[in-house]
Design an enzyme around this catalytic site. Sequence first.
Site, short mmCIF file in Angstrom:
data_model
loop_
_atom_site.label_atom_id
_atom_site.label_comp_id
_atom_site.label_asym_id
_atom_site.label_seq_id
_atom_site.Cartn_x
_atom_site.Cartn_y
_atom_site.Cartn_z
N HIS A 172 5.09 3.02 -1.70
CA HIS A 172 4.80 2.92 -0.26
C HIS A 172 3.45 3.56 0.04
O HIS A 172 3.21 3.97 1.17
CB HIS A 172 5.87 3.63 0.58
N GLU A 189 8.54 -12.50 0.99
CA GLU A 189 7.08 -12.44 1.17
C GLU A 189 6.38 -13.72 0.72
O GLU A 189 5.48 -14.22 1.39
CB GLU A 189 6.48 -11.24 0.42
#
Length: 683
Positions: free
Chosen positions: A489, A422
């Site tokens: 999540h 990322e």
Amino acid sequence: MVTVDSSIKFDRKNYSEELLLSLYRELIKPRMIEEKMLVLLRQGKITKWFSGIGQEASSVGAAMALDKDEYILPMHRNLGTFTVRGIPLAKLFAQFQGKKSGFTKGRDRSFHFGTQEYKIVGMISHLGPQMGVADGIALGHLLKKEKKVTLVYSGDGGTSEGDFHESVNVAAVWDLPVIFAIENNGYGLSTPSSEQFRCKQFIDKAIGYGIEAHQIDGNNILEVYDTIKSLAESIRKNPRPILLECITFRMRGHEEASGTKYVDPKLFEEWGSKDPIQNYENFLLEEKILNEKTISEYKAEIKKEIEEGIEIAFGEKEIVPDTEEEIREVYAALPHLNPPQRGGLSHATLSPLGRVGEGFRVGKSIRLIDAISDGLRLAMRKHSNLVLMGQDIAEYGGVFKITDGFVKEFGKERVRNTPLCESAILGTGLGLSINGMKAMVEMQFADFVSEGMTQIVNNLAKAHWRWGQSADVVVRMPTGAGVAAGPFHSQSNEAWFFHIPGLKIVYPAFPADAKGLLLSAFEDPNPVMFFEHKALYRSITGNVPEDYFTIPIGKAKILKEGNQVSIITYGMSVHWALEIIEKNKLDSVELIDLRSLAPLDTETIFESVKKTGKAIILHEDTLTGGIGGEISALITENCFDYLDAPVMREGSLDTPVPFTETLEQNFLPKERFEKKLLELLKY
Ligand SMILES: Cc1ncc(C[n+]2csc(CCOP(=O)(O)OP(=O)(O)O)c2C)c(N)n1
């Protein structure tokens, strides 16, 4: 510490006398500037100095070897990069002194600046993030079919950061023409290399990445110049990353105040005899290429240049702050529009569609997910320089299938699967932008953005304000709970970014808004965090015009007019509010969907609260430190005289997001909000 033989060997026929002399001249210039800076430091005329004395050859040799239009990303000891590229010393010193004519107008210090004019991208203090940016610049060249090399520096200490791993890894799998020049000076501040890494020699690290590595004597200007020149020629033709270890030594402290007590004095003796300037000078004298007269002439000319530069920079008056300018330049101006400001909105409507209170009667009824996909597709068609990057977004279409079929239409060069990196990919986004491209980075789940925080909050967000460089990057953030996915999540993390000047934040609740705002995000040269609620992807449908249209970022929408209370909300909470209004037949409440969180449409909020006299803010994010607190404070400060009740807010419980459905529903604020709203109405 690795030792090197610093004796200079060379093949005379490869060098003109002119080149050998100009290498010498360029080599002594940063040394002479530094010597002057050390005097000024002792006189209290400058406050801090990171010395590169002893390391000049790796900066000078590289900048001399590369073409002037190839980007170099230097660190804190690479003064030679700036001098070889020919930056006027008055401007450089004005930068060091925090003067207005410096590259950052006094906003950032020393070498922390970039300049497109000289193709230099300066560091941020965090060191490692530079390397991801180099990846992006190199990717830009590859995609534009330009045969150019990008060179980025790191110290040996900086390579212990995750960014080194991620950036080298991305460059390896994408065959990016980047030279990672690692100046191994044996220490990271006081910590010796033996406490930074365990491999026998630094270049062994390249084996794990499957890339080529070279180890050179970083104090030997000819070896540095030769190696980089031939590597650059080679990778311009056959793009690939190279790990280049330049063995060198830092002859002074980490910075001048920190001393050198931790260094064995023998090392200074040993490396003193390998001084890059003295050795090269001796060599040129022996070869009868240089003589004492020329040395004196060069030094006199450089001395004059330094004195003149100092006089101009020191003579410049101190900055008189202009608050309006400081705030305005946090953001790049929108094309043809006035730049919006946080807190006080001034934004023209980009399109007649989607104005406050206006619904969409045209178009086709589609799901939120289709609207986002449609918007992305139209942006890709409109902006041929736009590159999409994310995990599994290519053939697989992304975990939510938003980019399904994109590879077929746009090709794998522009729709790129990324490794799980990322931080490097967000840095790549900035690098692409620096190289004239546009980027979208898809976070597989918004939660994973924590891996790339430095790049977003320190690099992307601050680039424009620091040196006028826009970060034309859209970060897509599939967010939110209600899908029984547990604490990693499901998070709502928009507030992490709300606090950071320089970012724009968009959070649509309906398909048409999602498409129009996404298309605006790609028109906007600033970094935009684009939140998409996963639970709305396939559960919400709405009419969406099929053609290209934009909705201005920073404009809220009044979904329902009323005069009893203002509900201020966004994202999933908009749908909860609508449900509660219908269930309780609350005809007289006003419902505001913020749609954008930064810039925040305070005008619409204040107008509404002044009319209703009551306000309640609802968000899915946890309550403490959430955006509701800020909105509540703004209302209290600006609408106090109009209020008939305390400003209320509701959010999720201050816990991580639980997995099991009953716990998750208990965590979410819907029921508590309903109770609070009904109480507020009775107040
Ligand atoms: C992320 C981060 N951690 C710590 C620091 C503090 N710091 C600045 S420079 C430095 C040492 C860097 O060593 P190296 O990369 O070897 O470069 P050198 O200073 O030796 O040239 C440290 C620890 C920082 N700037 N950023």
